[in-house]
Design a protein around this motif. Sequence first.
Motif, PDB file in Angstrom:
ATOM      1  N   THR A  11       0.818  -1.220   0.000  1.00  0.00           N
ATOM      2  CA  THR A  11       0.000   0.000   0.000  1.00  0.00           C
ATOM      3  C   THR A  11       0.849   1.266   0.000  1.00  0.00           C
ATOM      4  OG1 THR A  11      -0.111  -0.145   2.405  1.00  0.00           O
ATOM      5  CG2 THR A  11      -1.973  -1.067   1.187  1.00  0.00           C
ATOM      6  N   GLY A  12       2.168   1.123   0.134  1.00  0.00           N
ATOM      7  CA  GLY A  12       3.058   2.288   0.184  1.00  0.00           C
ATOM      8  C   GLY A  12       3.479   2.749  -1.201  1.00  0.00           C
ATOM      9  N   GLN A  13       4.314   3.790  -1.218  1.00  0.00           N
ATOM     10  CA  GLN A  13       4.767   4.350  -2.504  1.00  0.00           C
ATOM     11  C   GLN A  13       5.408   3.280  -3.387  1.00  0.00           C
ATOM     12  OE1 GLN A  13       7.472   8.082  -3.595  1.00  0.00           O
ATOM     13  NE2 GLN A  13       8.765   6.411  -2.849  1.00  0.00           N
ATOM     14  N   ASP A  14       6.461   2.631  -2.894  1.00  0.00           N
ATOM     15  CA  ASP A  14       7.210   1.692  -3.731  1.00  0.00           C
ATOM     16  C   ASP A  14       6.386   0.453  -4.055  1.00  0.00           C
ATOM     17  OD1 ASP A  14       9.160   3.512  -3.193  1.00  0.00           O
ATOM     18  OD2 ASP A  14      10.609   2.079  -2.383  1.00  0.00           O
ATOM     19  N   ARG A  34      -2.024  -4.238   6.058  1.00  0.00           N
ATOM     20  CA  ARG A  34      -2.406  -4.320   7.469  1.00  0.00           C
ATOM     21  C   ARG A  34      -3.833  -3.857   7.623  1.00  0.00           C
ATOM     22  NH1 ARG A  34       1.233  -0.218  10.757  1.00  0.00           N
ATOM     23  NH2 ARG A  34       1.109   1.349   9.110  1.00  0.00           N
ATOM     24  N   ASP A  61       0.676  -8.609   9.109  1.00  0.00           N
ATOM     25  CA  ASP A  61       1.449  -7.549   9.754  1.00  0.00           C
ATOM     26  C   ASP A  61       2.842  -8.106  10.053  1.00  0.00           C
ATOM     27  OD1 ASP A  61       2.416  -5.661  11.858  1.00  0.00           O
ATOM     28  OD2 ASP A  61       0.390  -4.865  11.626  1.00  0.00           O
ATOM     29  N   LEU A  62       3.855  -7.261   9.900  1.00  0.00           N
ATOM     30  CA  LEU A  62       5.214  -7.752  10.180  1.00  0.00           C
ATOM     31  C   LEU A  62       5.417  -8.072  11.666  1.00  0.00           C
ATOM     32  CD1 LEU A  62       7.788  -5.761   8.009  1.00  0.00           C
ATOM     33  CD2 LEU A  62       6.656  -7.916   7.543  1.00  0.00           C
ATOM     34  N   LEU A  83       9.071  -4.648   1.531  1.00  0.00           N
ATOM     35  CA  LEU A  83       9.078  -3.182   1.492  1.00  0.00           C
ATOM     36  C   LEU A  83       8.397  -2.582   2.724  1.00  0.00           C
ATOM     37  CD1 LEU A  83       8.091  -2.575  -2.259  1.00  0.00           C
ATOM     38  CD2 LEU A  83      10.294  -3.209  -1.282  1.00  0.00           C
ATOM     39  N   SER A  87       8.619   3.729   8.105  1.00  0.00           N
ATOM     40  CA  SER A  87       9.677   4.240   7.233  1.00  0.00           C
ATOM     41  C   SER A  87      10.015   5.712   7.474  1.00  0.00           C
ATOM     42  CB  SER A  87       9.258   4.044   5.771  1.00  0.00           C
ATOM     43  OG  SER A  87       8.241   4.968   5.435  1.00  0.00           O
ATOM     44  N   TYR A 156      15.372   4.483  13.186  1.00  0.00           N
ATOM     45  CA  TYR A 156      15.043   3.879  11.885  1.00  0.00           C
ATOM     46  C   TYR A 156      16.305   3.358  11.204  1.00  0.00           C
ATOM     47  CZ  TYR A 156      14.008   3.772   6.853  1.00  0.00           C
ATOM     48  OH  TYR A 156      13.906   3.402   5.531  1.00  0.00           O
ATOM     49  N   LYS A 160      17.219  -0.505  10.213  1.00  0.00           N
ATOM     50  CA  LYS A 160      17.524  -0.936   8.834  1.00  0.00           C
ATOM     51  C   LYS A 160      18.883  -1.649   8.777  1.00  0.00           C
ATOM     52  CE  LYS A 160      14.043   0.156   6.108  1.00  0.00           C
ATOM     53  NZ  LYS A 160      13.306  -0.819   5.299  1.00  0.00           N
ATOM     54  N   LEU A 183      18.791   1.649  -1.194  1.00  0.00           N
ATOM     55  CA  LEU A 183      18.203   2.687  -2.027  1.00  0.00           C
ATOM     56  C   LEU A 183      18.343   4.057  -1.381  1.00  0.00           C
ATOM     57  CD1 LEU A 183      17.302   0.249  -3.594  1.00  0.00           C
ATOM     58  CD2 LEU A 183      15.007   1.223  -3.757  1.00  0.00           C
ATOM     59  N   HIS A 186      13.970   8.223  -2.798  1.00  0.00           N
ATOM     60  CA  HIS A 186      13.257   8.243  -4.076  1.00  0.00           C
ATOM     61  C   HIS A 186      11.820   8.667  -3.823  1.00  0.00           C
ATOM     62  CE1 HIS A 186      13.568   4.161  -2.460  1.00  0.00           C
ATOM     63  NE2 HIS A 186      12.313   4.005  -2.838  1.00  0.00           N
TER      64      HIS A 186
HETATM   65  P1  NAP Z   1       5.984   3.905   2.655  1.00  0.00           P
HETATM   66  O1  NAP Z   1       5.280   4.617   1.552  1.00  0.00           O
HETATM   67  O2  NAP Z   1       6.056   4.530   4.000  1.00  0.00           O
HETATM   68  O3  NAP Z   1       5.306   2.466   2.779  1.00  0.00           O
HETATM   69  C1  NAP Z   1       5.544   1.634   3.887  1.00  0.00           C
HETATM   70  C2  NAP Z   1       4.654   0.418   3.767  1.00  0.00           C
HETATM   71  O4  NAP Z   1       4.891  -0.443   4.892  1.00  0.00           O
HETATM   72  C3  NAP Z   1       3.141   0.735   3.773  1.00  0.00           C
HETATM   73  O5  NAP Z   1       2.496  -0.133   2.868  1.00  0.00           O
HETATM   74  C4  NAP Z   1       2.739   0.398   5.193  1.00  0.00           C
HETATM   75  O6  NAP Z   1       1.380   0.039   5.336  1.00  0.00           O
HETATM   76  C5  NAP Z   1       3.621  -0.826   5.434  1.00  0.00           C
HETATM   77  N1  NAP Z   1       3.768  -1.154   6.865  1.00  0.00           N
HETATM   78  C6  NAP Z   1       4.165  -0.335   7.869  1.00  0.00           C
HETATM   79  N2  NAP Z   1       4.200  -1.022   9.027  1.00  0.00           N
HETATM   80  C7  NAP Z   1       3.816  -2.285   8.751  1.00  0.00           C
HETATM   81  C8  NAP Z   1       3.638  -3.456   9.524  1.00  0.00           C
HETATM   82  N3  NAP Z   1       3.867  -3.462  10.847  1.00  0.00           N
HETATM   83  N4  NAP Z   1       3.232  -4.601   8.903  1.00  0.00           N
HETATM   84  C9  NAP Z   1       2.985  -4.605   7.569  1.00  0.00           C
HETATM   85  N5  NAP Z   1       3.119  -3.511   6.776  1.00  0.00           N
HETATM   86  C10 NAP Z   1       3.534  -2.375   7.372  1.00  0.00           C
HETATM   87  O7  NAP Z   1       7.495   3.559   2.221  1.00  0.00           O
HETATM   88  P2  NAP Z   1       8.173   3.592   0.769  1.00  0.00           P
HETATM   89  O8  NAP Z   1       8.714   4.954   0.533  1.00  0.00           O
HETATM   90  O9  NAP Z   1       7.299   2.952  -0.198  1.00  0.00           O
HETATM   91  O10 NAP Z   1       9.451   2.676   1.050  1.00  0.00           O
HETATM   92  C11 NAP Z   1       9.385   1.260   0.894  1.00  0.00           C
HETATM   93  C12 NAP Z   1      10.492   0.616   1.723  1.00  0.00           C
HETATM   94  O11 NAP Z   1      11.762   1.095   1.288  1.00  0.00           O
HETATM   95  C13 NAP Z   1      10.444   0.908   3.207  1.00  0.00           C
HETATM   96  O12 NAP Z   1      10.922  -0.229   3.871  1.00  0.00           O
HETATM   97  C14 NAP Z   1      11.418   2.060   3.383  1.00  0.00           C
HETATM   98  O13 NAP Z   1      11.916   2.056   4.706  1.00  0.00           O
HETATM   99  C15 NAP Z   1      12.461   1.685   2.365  1.00  0.00           C
HETATM  100  N6  NAP Z   1      13.202   2.794   1.782  1.00  0.00           N
HETATM  101  C16 NAP Z   1      12.543   3.853   1.248  1.00  0.00           C
HETATM  102  C17 NAP Z   1      13.268   4.861   0.634  1.00  0.00           C
HETATM  103  C18 NAP Z   1      12.572   6.053   0.019  1.00  0.00           C
HETATM  104  O14 NAP Z   1      13.262   7.050  -0.228  1.00  0.00           O
HETATM  105  N7  NAP Z   1      11.290   5.967  -0.279  1.00  0.00           N
HETATM  106  C19 NAP Z   1      14.673   4.778   0.570  1.00  0.00           C
HETATM  107  C20 NAP Z   1      15.301   3.661   1.103  1.00  0.00           C
HETATM  108  C21 NAP Z   1      14.560   2.663   1.692  1.00  0.00           C
HETATM  109  P3  NAP Z   1       0.235   1.150   5.629  1.00  0.00           P
HETATM  110  O15 NAP Z   1      -0.156   1.673   4.266  1.00  0.00           O
HETATM  111  O16 NAP Z   1      -0.816   0.349   6.286  1.00  0.00           O
HETATM  112  O17 NAP Z   1       0.839   2.201   6.498  1.00  0.00           O
END
Ligand code: NAP
Length: 345
Positions: A11-14, A34, A61-62, A83, A87, A156, A160, A183, A186
């Motif tokens: 459900t998140g961005q990536d 979740r 859920d994780l 993913l 975050s 955080y 990681k 990464l 982004h």
């Molecule tokens: P995001 O938009 O914040 O999405 C996070 C996702 O994790 C959401 O789908 C969220 O669900 C889910 N989540 C959170 N807690 C959870 C739990 N306890 N159990 C199951 N799902 C859970 O993050 P993103 O930007 O897409 O990034 C994807 C991943 O890459 C993350 O791990 C982030 O830390 C990592 N990352 C991101 C970047 C960046 O710049 N974007 C760079 C490096 C690494 P809900 O929708 O329910 O909240």
Amino acid sequence: MNKRALITGVTGQDGSYLAELLYSKGYEVHGLRRRSSTFGTERIEHLIFGEEPKLQLHYGDLSDGNGLMRLIRELEPDEVYNLAAQSHVRVSFDQPTYTADTTAVGTLRLLEAIRDVQDDTGKQIRFYQASSSEMFGKVVETPQKETTPFYPRSPYGVAKVYSHWITINYRESYDLHASCGILFNHESPRRGETFVTRKITRGATRIKLGLQDKLFLGNLDAKRDWGFAGDYVEAMWRMLQQDKPDDYVVATNELYSVRDFCEKTFSRLDLDYRKYVEIDPRFYRPAEVELLLGDATKALTQLHWKPQTSFDQLVDMMCENDLAMAQNELLLTSGNAPSSKRSAA
Ligand code: NAP
Ligand code: G4F
């Protein structure tokens, strides 16, 4: 037969971009969502509704190892992309234990489930871990590459680092095909609205249309290597198509400050950011990461991956999306809205 993939954090961005990419490559795509009191599926609605859904969702859920185990056993996926995470770096200072449980130990729970199912069934399940440039923290060399030592500066970042090393440990101990993508930041029109780039494009476009007066930010001098999320999910997929698992930096190797991002966004809207941006110390962090700049040479040479979207194109696409959202908001407040839905672009 089509490959089957499971994406946590779908459900998140990536997750939303990756689900689209895998579907376009012919995968049967499954996602972990979740339970929450709202739907929370804005970014993937175009994938889950319709006559032939492109993505199948499963509650999980994780923090729930048994649930993860059951799901992996039921699906027996070819590839798992982890993913999911708490975050947000600033939030991790307020919720350090929760962040550790989800962002660190959550990865271990998932790896344990994969290891068990792989042991029982003999099925090889490839694993991708979403590692982060935030692990470099107070950087010890610039640019940062795969061999740069980590110096995390937030709960955080520390979580990681745990996930990164436990993934490598499971690869080495149990012969798992497990890879980590380190990464760098982004962004996209689907970026969460509390991350700085989206906060700026949302704020500036709302200011342009008179929906708000000021934009309050923290440290404008922080510098980041910002790419487009749609390009970065392609690198994730390529990692899992390699014969051997490995770890890769994914970045643009271009550096801009938060101030530069403000300047670029506001001037695109014919505004001077200095008139609208104010500093609010509440957005400072107890420990800051001042500069992140990645060297993605290894991804370029081994995965033949390189970013396709420039910084200017990224700002443009985010501004365009958010201007349309602000226009919709304006119509809503005047009672003439064509649609109350936010764009999933
Ligand atoms: P995001 O938009 O914040 O999405 C996070 C996702 O994790 C959401 O789908 C969220 O669900 C889910 N989540 C959170 N807690 C959870 C739990 N306890 N159990 C199951 N799902 C859970 O993050 P993103 O930007 O897409 O990034 C994807 C991943 O890459 C993350 O791990 C982030 O830390 C990592 N990352 C991101 C970047 C960046 O710049 N974007 C760079 C490096 C690494 P809900 O929708 O329910 O909240
Ligand atoms: O957009 P940010 O919150 O991203 P940050 O902290 O770099 O973390 C993001 O990228 C990581 C990769 O390095 C990911 F692992 C992580 O999951 C997340 O996606 O903040 C960027 C910079 C920081 O230095 C922050 O102090 O912008 C500065 N900033 C200034 N004012 C602000 C604000 N950040 C936020 N979120 N809000 C502000 O008002």
